[in-house]
Design an enzyme around this catalytic site. Structure first.
Site, PDB file in Angstrom:
ATOM      1  CB  SER A 113      -0.952   0.015   1.199  1.00  0.00           C
ATOM      2  OG  SER A 113      -0.251   0.032   2.420  1.00  0.00           O
TER       3      SER A 113
ATOM      4  CE  LYS B  31      -2.933   1.428   5.165  1.00  0.00           C
ATOM      5  NZ  LYS B  31      -2.593   0.788   3.885  1.00  0.00           N
TER       6      LYS B  31
END
Length: 345
Positions: free
Chosen positions: A247, A292
């Site tokens: 990611s 996140k």
């Protein structure tokens, strides 16, 4: 006789009354220890922090001294105990997942190895994309195929392991996984086949048989994906330690591009984001984006890049719920992220 019996009962009762608090304390301590240390078949996922890429990436052996930073963000996973479950129930942006949901059919060891593979792949693709966009000479060279799974009916079960690299079949080498698959599918069912591979840095060879796969084609019964390496005159080194997964691809690409080009896209800003990076420069969606967003906001980021689609929608929602003024920017390609930084102060 009855009096003696009653006397013994009274003595025992007095003893029990004397030590009941001690017994209760020991019992409570045992239960507390169990709640804190006994693992349950769940994981707890929570914001895992934001990390300055300059601390894990070196370009051409030079220190990145420009102001501002590019940050990749992480989701932290811990094996749940009862205490962790209580924490997760009471804490926003924290989720509970089953072991199966988290690691799939992989063992914990194989799950870690797979995530390390995804991290390595994202780094190579980021280098390739960044250097290509900067007009640098770079190539992505095929090394073989990574083993992602081995079917139960494969004769290579217990021989080939997750993250081994198959470099040849019957001493034939290939330039892509598609070529390898085509070669193997043309072999006769039940025929003997020898696989050349590397495991733990050692070259090895193993012999098995061609089997019929679930799709009706012939094969050796492994899930695979290309294993590549980057060749370039620019020396780009990662040292991400045990951090895994794909990611951070977008943010790695932006940081490398900024260092090898003549531009200063950061302009002193703290820029965070997430998203996989593909060979064509497109940005792919990831999991845990709400966590996140929180990690990025806590780090002081003013910009957060989110992959287009559901990721972007979830990121905007998380930012609103957390109460941050951090700008959420939707991107489909790395070029869109570069254009945004170039055109916005």
């Amino acid at each position: 006789m009855e009096d003696k019996k009653q006397s013994k009962i009274k003595v025992f009762g007095a003893w029990l009354n004397r030590f009941k608090w001690w017994i209760s304390g020991v019992t409570a301590s045992i239960l507390l220890l169990a709640a804190v240390f006994v693992p349950l078949p769940y994981y707890v996922e929570m914001p895992g922090g934001a990390f300055n890429i300059a601390q894990v990436l070196t370009v051409n052996d030079k220190e990145d001294s420009e102001s501002g930073s590019y940050e990749f963000v992480a989701v932290s996973q811990v094996r749940a105990t009862f205490a962790w479950l209580v924490y997760a129930w009471a804490t926003p942006f924290t989720d509970i997942t089953t072991v199966e949901e988290t690691t799939g059919d992989y063992s914990q060891e194989d799950y870690i190895r797979i995530n390390q593979f995804y991290m390595e792949t994202s780094q190579n693709t980021a280098i390739y994309q960044a250097l290509t966009l900067a007009g640098k000479t770079v190539s992505l060279d095929y090394q073989g195929v990574y083993v992602l799974s081995v079917s139960d009916d494969s004769t290579f079960k217990g021989v080939l392991n997750i993250a081994d690299t198959v470099t040849g079949v019957n001493s034939q080498t290939f330039s892509s996984s598609e070529e390898l698959i085509a070669f193997v599918s043309d072999l006769d069912l039940g025929s003997e086949v020898t696989v050349q591979y590397t495991s733990g840095g050692e070259s090895k060879e193993a012999t098995g048989k061609i089997i019929e796969l679930s799709n009706g084609k012939n094969g050796i019964g492994i899930g695979l994906v290309d294993h590549t390496s980057v060749s370039s005159d620019d020396k780009i080194t990662f040292h991400t330690g045990s951090v895994g997964g794909p990611s951070a691809g977008l943010m790695f690409t932006l940081d490398i591009y900024d260092q090898v080009s003549s531009e200063d896209l950061r302009k002193g800003r703290t820029i965070a984001g997430t998203g996989t990076i593909n060979m064509d420069g497109t940005v792919g969606e990831i999991g845990g984006i709400d966590k996140k967003v929180v990690s990025a906001a806590k780090s002081g980021a003013t910009i957060f890049f989110a992959p287009a689609g559901d990721n972007y929608k979830d990121a905007v929602k998380a930012a609103k719920e957390y109460g941050t003024d951090m700008k959420i920017v939707k991107v489909s390609t790395v070029q869109e992220a570069i254009d945004y930084l170039r055109n916005n102060d």
